[in-house]
Design a protein around this motif. Structure first.
Motif, short mmCIF file in Angstrom:
data_model
loop_
_atom_site.label_atom_id
_atom_site.label_comp_id
_atom_site.label_asym_id
_atom_site.label_seq_id
_atom_site.Cartn_x
_atom_site.Cartn_y
_atom_site.Cartn_z
N TRP A 182 -24.32 89.42 -1.42
CA TRP A 182 -24.63 87.93 -1.66
C TRP A 182 -23.19 87.43 -1.59
CZ3 TRP A 182 -22.34 84.85 -5.72
CH2 TRP A 182 -21.67 85.63 -6.33
N TYR A 183 -23.38 85.83 -1.39
CA TYR A 183 -22.27 85.01 -1.56
C TYR A 183 -22.89 83.64 -1.71
CZ TYR A 183 -22.66 83.35 3.51
OH TYR A 183 -23.10 82.56 4.64
N GLN A 184 -22.07 82.74 -1.92
CA GLN A 184 -22.26 81.48 -2.35
C GLN A 184 -21.40 80.23 -1.92
OE1 GLN A 184 -23.50 80.67 -6.80
NE2 GLN A 184 -22.33 79.16 -6.66
N ASN A 185 -22.04 79.27 -1.44
CA ASN A 185 -21.12 78.15 -0.99
C ASN A 185 -21.60 77.03 -2.08
OD1 ASN A 185 -23.36 76.90 -0.11
ND2 ASN A 185 -22.98 77.22 1.94
N ASN A 186 -21.21 75.85 -1.88
CA ASN A 186 -21.66 74.70 -2.58
C ASN A 186 -22.94 74.33 -2.98
OD1 ASN A 186 -18.85 73.90 -3.15
ND2 ASN A 186 -18.52 73.08 -1.64
N SER A 187 -23.99 74.69 -1.94
CA SER A 187 -25.32 74.13 -2.05
C SER A 187 -26.08 75.60 -1.92
CB SER A 187 -25.63 73.46 -0.90
OG SER A 187 -25.54 73.99 0.48
N HIS A 188 -25.88 76.59 -1.46
CA HIS A 188 -26.57 77.75 -1.64
C HIS A 188 -26.18 79.09 -2.00
CE1 HIS A 188 -28.06 74.86 1.46
NE2 HIS A 188 -29.38 75.42 1.56
N VAL A 189 -27.03 79.92 -2.50
CA VAL A 189 -26.76 81.16 -2.72
C VAL A 189 -27.29 82.02 -1.72
CG1 VAL A 189 -26.86 83.27 -4.15
CG2 VAL A 189 -26.40 80.81 -5.13
N PHE A 190 -26.64 83.06 -0.84
CA PHE A 190 -27.21 83.67 0.09
C PHE A 190 -27.46 85.19 -0.49
CE2 PHE A 190 -25.16 79.95 1.99
CZ PHE A 190 -25.86 79.76 3.09
N ILE A 191 -28.43 85.91 -0.38
CA ILE A 191 -28.74 87.43 -0.82
C ILE A 191 -29.34 88.08 0.21
CG2 ILE A 191 -29.79 88.74 -2.47
CD1 ILE A 191 -30.06 86.39 -4.22
N THR A 192 -28.82 89.37 0.82
CA THR A 192 -29.35 89.76 1.56
C THR A 192 -29.53 91.18 1.06
OG1 THR A 192 -27.63 88.87 3.35
CG2 THR A 192 -28.64 90.98 3.94
N LEU A 193 -31.02 91.67 1.52
CA LEU A 193 -31.13 93.19 1.11
C LEU A 193 -31.70 93.93 2.31
CD1 LEU A 193 -34.06 92.22 -1.63
CD2 LEU A 193 -31.75 92.65 -1.81
N PHE A 194 -30.85 95.12 2.54
CA PHE A 194 -30.84 96.00 3.36
C PHE A 194 -32.11 97.11 3.33
CE2 PHE A 194 -26.88 94.10 3.56
CZ PHE A 194 -26.49 93.75 4.72
N ALA A 195 -33.06 96.65 4.03
CA ALA A 195 -34.13 97.64 3.85
C ALA A 195 -34.91 97.57 5.09
CB ALA A 195 -35.25 97.32 2.75
N LYS A 196 -34.86 98.34 6.12
CA LYS A 196 -35.26 98.59 7.19
C LYS A 196 -36.89 98.89 7.29
CE LYS A 196 -31.14 99.53 9.62
NZ LYS A 196 -30.40 100.60 10.53
#
Length: 225
Positions: A182-196
């Motif tokens: 995950w990472y965050q900027n001033n307007s969004h939180v980005f979450i990545t789940l790695f499940a193929k």
């Protein structure tokens, strides 16, 4: 309207996540006054719409106008990540070299590239903790889209798995943990789940005011969710 007014309205539309309309305004601004700043912001809009080739074109033109524009290199890297990992890594490394103090998560993306190139699942917890030490960035102006240089993630939030472990609840037998970033900027939180191999139709996502719940079958464990 002049180029500056169109650029301002495009930024406002971008912040509202109206990317198609923002793109139209950015394009008008670029047509009236071609400059690196306008190109960089339009590249971000293209990226949000999944138009990677157009993102690369604008990043290239922005760099032609301003060869030291680390934000253009960052967007170039993100677009290339979905096309060529090695080229994406080079773009992130160059962006990091040009502006090492900028809080864009270039190091995180470089690790992502390394993981894809090696075929491994590198643990990113240490990197997230390292990025979390950065002081929170000031809130971005509503008239400008979030720039890569403004991103500064807060301290990591405990996951459900961590909460269960703290409560003494055992993990499901044989289950491999789902890698997440995950990472965050001033307007969004980005979450990545790695499940193929998870069909989109089998994913259940519940958005609430202050939390997010995601449920899906684990491909490597029959009957497990």
């Amino acid at each position: 309207m002049n180029a500056a007014s169109l650029f301002g309205s495009a930024n406002q539309l971008y912040v509202k996540e109206e990317y198609e309309e923002a793109l139209k305004h950015y394009t008008c601004a670029v047509t009236l006054q071609d400059c690196a700043e306008y190109r960089v912001c339009r590249a971000a809009a293209y990226l949000r719409l999944g138009k990677f080739e157009e993102t690369l074109d604008d990043a290239k033109e922005a760099l032609a106008l301003d060869p030291k524009n680390h934000v253009a290199l960052h967007w170039r890297g993100v677009a290339l990540f979905y096309i060529r990992y090695a080229s994406a890594k080079l773009a992130f490394e160059e962006s990091l070299q040009l502006a090492p103090a900028a809080k864009a998560p270039r190091a995180l993306w470089i690790r992502k590239c390394d993981a894809e190139l090696s075929g491994s699942t590198l643990p990113l917890g240490g990197l997230v903790a390292e990025l979390s030490k950065a002081a929170p960035a000031a809130a971005a102006s509503a008239s400008a889209p979030p720039k890569a240089a403004a991103a500064a993630p807060p301290a990591p939030v405990s996951t459900v798995a961590q909460a269960r472990q703290a409560a003494g609840e055992p993990a499901a037998a044989g289950r491999r943990p789902v890698r997440r970033e995950w990472y965050q900027n001033n307007s969004h939180v980005f979450i990545t789940l790695f499940a193929k191999g998870v069909p989109q139709a089998d994913c259940e996502v519940d958005f609430r005011e202050r939390e997010l719940s995601i449920s899906f079958p684990v491909p490597s464990s029959a009957g497990d969710t």
